[in-house]
Design a protein around this motif. Sequence first.
Motif, PDB file in Angstrom:
ATOM      1  N   VAL A 230       0.752  -1.306   0.151  1.00 38.29           N
ATOM      2  CA  VAL A 230      -0.127  -0.075   0.079  1.00 38.29           C
ATOM      3  C   VAL A 230       0.971   1.221  -0.098  1.00 38.29           C
ATOM      4  CG1 VAL A 230      -1.760   1.366   1.553  1.00 38.29           C
ATOM      5  CG2 VAL A 230      -2.130  -1.039   1.119  1.00 38.29           C
ATOM      6  N   ARG A 231       1.860   1.432   0.711  1.00 41.31           N
ATOM      7  CA  ARG A 231       2.786   2.434   0.791  1.00 41.31           C
ATOM      8  C   ARG A 231       3.472   2.689  -0.778  1.00 41.31           C
ATOM      9  NH1 ARG A 231       5.264  -0.583   5.226  1.00 41.31           N
ATOM     10  NH2 ARG A 231       4.117   0.151   7.281  1.00 41.31           N
ATOM     11  N   ARG A 232       3.564   1.692  -1.646  1.00 41.54           N
ATOM     12  CA  ARG A 232       3.978   2.224  -2.905  1.00 41.54           C
ATOM     13  C   ARG A 232       2.782   2.248  -3.981  1.00 41.54           C
ATOM     14  NH1 ARG A 232       7.945   3.003  -0.408  1.00 41.54           N
ATOM     15  NH2 ARG A 232       9.078   1.242   0.509  1.00 41.54           N
ATOM     16  N   VAL A 233       1.857   2.370  -3.565  1.00 43.57           N
ATOM     17  CA  VAL A 233       0.555   2.771  -4.440  1.00 43.57           C
ATOM     18  C   VAL A 233       0.898   4.425  -4.918  1.00 43.57           C
ATOM     19  CG1 VAL A 233      -1.753   3.624  -4.806  1.00 43.57           C
ATOM     20  CG2 VAL A 233      -1.248   1.606  -3.507  1.00 43.57           C
ATOM     21  N   HIS A 234       0.857   4.534  -6.264  1.00 44.63           N
ATOM     22  CA  HIS A 234       1.067   5.875  -6.959  1.00 44.63           C
ATOM     23  C   HIS A 234       0.011   6.787  -6.414  1.00 44.63           C
ATOM     24  CE1 HIS A 234       2.419   8.788  -9.723  1.00 44.63           C
ATOM     25  NE2 HIS A 234       1.176   8.878 -10.141  1.00 44.63           N
ATOM     26  N   VAL A 235       0.563   8.166  -6.111  1.00 43.94           N
ATOM     27  CA  VAL A 235      -0.266   9.137  -5.832  1.00 43.94           C
ATOM     28  C   VAL A 235       0.006  10.236  -6.530  1.00 43.94           C
ATOM     29  CG1 VAL A 235      -1.414  10.728  -4.083  1.00 43.94           C
ATOM     30  CG2 VAL A 235      -0.653   8.228  -3.280  1.00 43.94           C
ATOM     31  N   GLY A 236      -0.610  10.731  -7.682  1.00 43.71           N
ATOM     32  CA  GLY A 236      -0.340  11.579  -8.653  1.00 43.71           C
ATOM     33  C   GLY A 236      -0.402  13.090  -8.065  1.00 43.71           C
TER      34      GLY A 236
END
Length: 334
Positions: A230-236
Amino acid sequence: MSSETSPQRPSASETLTPEQAQWVAQVFEACADSIEQAIHGKRRVVELVLASVLAGGHVLLEDVPGTGKTALSRALGQVIQGTSARIQFTPDLLPGDVTGVSVFDQRAGTFEFHAGPIFANVVLADEINRASPKTQSALLEVMEEGQVTVDGHTHEVGTPFIVIATQNPVEQAGTYRLPEAQLDRFAIKTSIGYPDDAAMMRILQGSRAEREEIRPVVTTAMVTQAQQFVRRVHVGPVVADYAVRIVEATRRASEVRLGASVRGTIALVRLASAWAAAHGRHFVTPDDVRDLALVALAHRLVLEPEAEFDGVSAEDVVGRILLDIPVPQENGGA
């Protein structure tokens, strides 16, 4: 599910892959389906709690007695094959009753630490507002850093670690209001509520043994790995800007004396990341932020006394902000 089927962990510089996001979604779905055996008709609440777990956060349940708060906590511990503990908060509860104490061993001539009930994967802090502020403050360090310090020695509680605290919103006699610093450490605040007629019929027709015997579907190691994913989910940048604008609006609202904190902003984005991965996406969309803003931010606001007197709630303020700020149309994966 089998841990052998889990994908490899990404490195610190990698973003989540679609395959890894699908694996997180499978873990999420399996846990939610299993917990629903104990909590009928409350899929949304179950998913919010699981999203908080994936985000590494804690949950505050404000609800009347008998709605299944204890059952939800117990079921969560069972599905992840983790340890569970229940702490009944009372006015005479001491901080050492929560964290543990050091006991002098006369034979060895040294102090030995006896761990308290906080050393579990899932800790139910039942009626947390009945304990004194001193005892409540014993949870501040462990909820933020996953460790307790007793007599100058630090002890890790392990992972995954989640506190599910409950408080009764009706009966306030003999209670202590949770301080803002404590509230700010809960990722979400929600309630279970009474079941609908169909769910109530299923509860009456099923036995207590069936409700309490929840089949484990994942391991604590798999939950920890899902948290890392989850910490590596991309947040644009568009999504991040949308979250920041919502939080900034809570600080400027005329009814609010103290708006959402920096910790609240981080919690909102982490929850949105967990929500995205839980639904099989490796990127966050503005809708993820919008869906979770109410449960992630409302409990962090301190209203002006005049607003409270007029019947305005923190939920009203956040709801109006979500209506006023347009949702960006850009794709979160861009």
